[in-house]
Scaffold this motif. Structure first.
Motif, PDB file in Angstrom:
ATOM      1  N   ARG A   1     -25.150   3.047 -18.938  1.00 39.48           N
ATOM      2  CA  ARG A   1     -25.466   3.825 -20.152  1.00 39.48           C
ATOM      3  C   ARG A   1     -25.748   5.105 -19.856  1.00 39.48           C
ATOM      4  O   ARG A   1     -26.603   5.590 -18.934  1.00 39.48           O
ATOM      5  N   GLY A   2     -25.095   5.970 -20.325  1.00 37.33           N
ATOM      6  CA  GLY A   2     -25.437   7.676 -20.188  1.00 37.33           C
ATOM      7  C   GLY A   2     -24.432   7.986 -19.313  1.00 37.33           C
ATOM      8  O   GLY A   2     -24.458   9.365 -19.061  1.00 37.33           O
ATOM      9  N   TYR A   3     -23.397   7.267 -18.779  1.00 38.52           N
ATOM     10  CA  TYR A   3     -22.519   7.968 -17.784  1.00 38.52           C
ATOM     11  C   TYR A   3     -21.038   7.798 -18.399  1.00 38.52           C
ATOM     12  O   TYR A   3     -20.341   8.438 -17.776  1.00 38.52           O
ATOM     13  N   GLY A   4     -20.854   7.284 -19.504  1.00 37.28           N
ATOM     14  CA  GLY A   4     -19.524   6.857 -19.928  1.00 37.28           C
ATOM     15  C   GLY A   4     -18.614   6.159 -18.868  1.00 37.28           C
ATOM     16  O   GLY A   4     -18.938   5.235 -18.038  1.00 37.28           O
ATOM     17  N   ASN A   5     -17.322   6.579 -18.675  1.00 39.97           N
ATOM     18  CA  ASN A   5     -16.431   6.091 -17.774  1.00 39.97           C
ATOM     19  C   ASN A   5     -16.929   6.703 -16.398  1.00 39.97           C
ATOM     20  O   ASN A   5     -16.721   7.961 -16.157  1.00 39.97           O
ATOM     21  N   LEU A   6     -17.357   5.890 -15.585  1.00 38.97           N
ATOM     22  CA  LEU A   6     -17.765   6.249 -14.308  1.00 38.97           C
ATOM     23  C   LEU A   6     -17.155   5.733 -13.107  1.00 38.97           C
ATOM     24  O   LEU A   6     -16.702   4.582 -13.192  1.00 38.97           O
ATOM     25  N   ILE A   7     -16.896   6.477 -12.081  1.00 38.84           N
ATOM     26  CA  ILE A   7     -16.668   6.093 -10.790  1.00 38.84           C
ATOM     27  C   ILE A   7     -17.718   6.297  -9.804  1.00 38.84           C
ATOM     28  O   ILE A   7     -18.183   7.209  -9.614  1.00 38.84           O
ATOM     29  N   ILE A   8     -17.937   5.387  -8.890  1.00 39.03           N
ATOM     30  CA  ILE A   8     -18.753   5.563  -7.833  1.00 39.03           C
ATOM     31  C   ILE A   8     -18.161   5.249  -6.662  1.00 39.03           C
ATOM     32  O   ILE A   8     -17.649   4.181  -6.278  1.00 39.03           O
ATOM     33  N   LEU A   9     -18.335   6.137  -5.533  1.00 38.03           N
ATOM     34  CA  LEU A   9     -17.465   6.123  -4.350  1.00 38.03           C
ATOM     35  C   LEU A   9     -18.635   5.945  -3.146  1.00 38.03           C
ATOM     36  O   LEU A   9     -19.787   6.483  -3.254  1.00 38.03           O
ATOM     37  N   LYS A  10     -18.361   5.051  -2.451  1.00 36.27           N
ATOM     38  CA  LYS A  10     -19.423   4.683  -1.098  1.00 36.27           C
ATOM     39  C   LYS A  10     -18.582   5.551   0.065  1.00 36.27           C
ATOM     40  O   LYS A  10     -17.517   5.028   0.299  1.00 36.27           O
TER      41      LYS A  10
END
Length: 281
Positions: A210-219
């Motif tokens: 919630r609060g990020y919309g469509n999100l991508i997280i990269l490690k």
């Protein structure tokens, strides 16, 4: 005749008194439950309770999701699920204790997920309810009024340090503020390309935070994550490897008040000022 009637009335009264006395002698009390009796079955401890407070472990709080815990611990949510043998990652319990570092690693300090919460919780999101990460973002400033900038010391290069690039070319409309905005907000038009700031692996792609919309997280390595929020379209999938500069999304306004990219750099799960890692422009 009057005497006979008087004796009859007297007899009736005596009989009534005997009946009432008999009724009073019966035990008609309602049964009462003895609530002081000991409970036969003891409460089952939550999974991992024996590790509560230990370095490298995180105690689940109300409102938590595995995705949020992974972001704040600097780990993939899938790795956390595997380390804790979670058959159903969507079902975690408040008070449950999760390992948030690989089993082969003994953390020297408390988990970054716990420490990150300490400074970012509010009255409604302290130990009772978790702060939605996006809710800490600062209000967007007009594009004609760029945020004031202050000199920032670049991060020292070490074994895990990276040369990041800007994920989008637009103007900076909101800078980093540890208490209100955990990254940069970058302006643009719907559909503008969003690129990976460094080589890495996609550990999350979706809209479940919630609060990020469509999100991508990269490690990127054991130290750094980057997050790219509010996208119109996601062009990569979880577990996919990406290269620095590769287009990973299209800019949008999902769960935001305007088209923009919200970009975060997280060092061991803790949000840090992107200005320390991005080249000047």
């Amino acid at each position: 005749m009057l005497v006979s009637r008087g004796l009859g009335a007297l007899g009736a009264c005596a009989l009534a008194a005997m009946v009432l006395t008999g009724c009073a002698s019966q035990d008609n009390r309602a049964p009462v439950e003895d609530r002081g009796a000991p409970v036969s079955a003891s409460a089952k401890p939550l999974p991992g309770a024996e590790n509560a407070g230990k370095p490298g472990y995180y105690t689940v709080r109300p409102g938590d999701t595995l995705i949020r815990i992974g972001l704040e611990a600097g780990q993939s949510w899938k790795d956390i699920a595997r380390w804790n043998s979670l058959d159903t990652p969507n079902l975690i319990e408040v008070g449950q204790v999760l390992r948030v570092v690989p089993p082969s690693i003994t953390a020297s300090a408390g988990s970054s997920a716990d420490s990150a919460r300490t400074g970012s919780s509010s009255a409604s999101t302290s130990g009772v309810v978790v702060t939605p990460i996006g809710s800490n973002q600062a209000a967007v400033a007009p594009a004609t009024q760029p945020p004031a900038t202050t000199p920032v010391t670049p991060a020292a290069k070490g074994g895990d340090e990276l040369d990041f690039i800007w994920p989008a070319p637009g103007a900076l409309i909101a800078g980093f503020d540890e208490s209100r905005n955990k990254g940069f907000d970058i302006a643009g038009k719907a559909g503008d390309p969003v690129v990976a700031a460094a080589d890495g692996r996609v550990v999350y792609a979706g809209a479940g935070l919630r609060g990020y919309g469509n999100l991508i997280i990269l490690k990127h390595n054991n130290t750094y994550l980057t997050a790219y929020a509010h996208n119109q379209a996601l062009l990569v999938k979880e577990d996919q490897s990406v290269r620095k500069g590769q287009k990973i999304a299209e800019m949008g306004s999902t769960d935001a008040d305007r088209v923009k990219l919200h970009f975060e750099v997280r060092r061991q799960g803790k949000p840090v000022d992107p200005a320390r890692y991005l080249p000047q422009r």
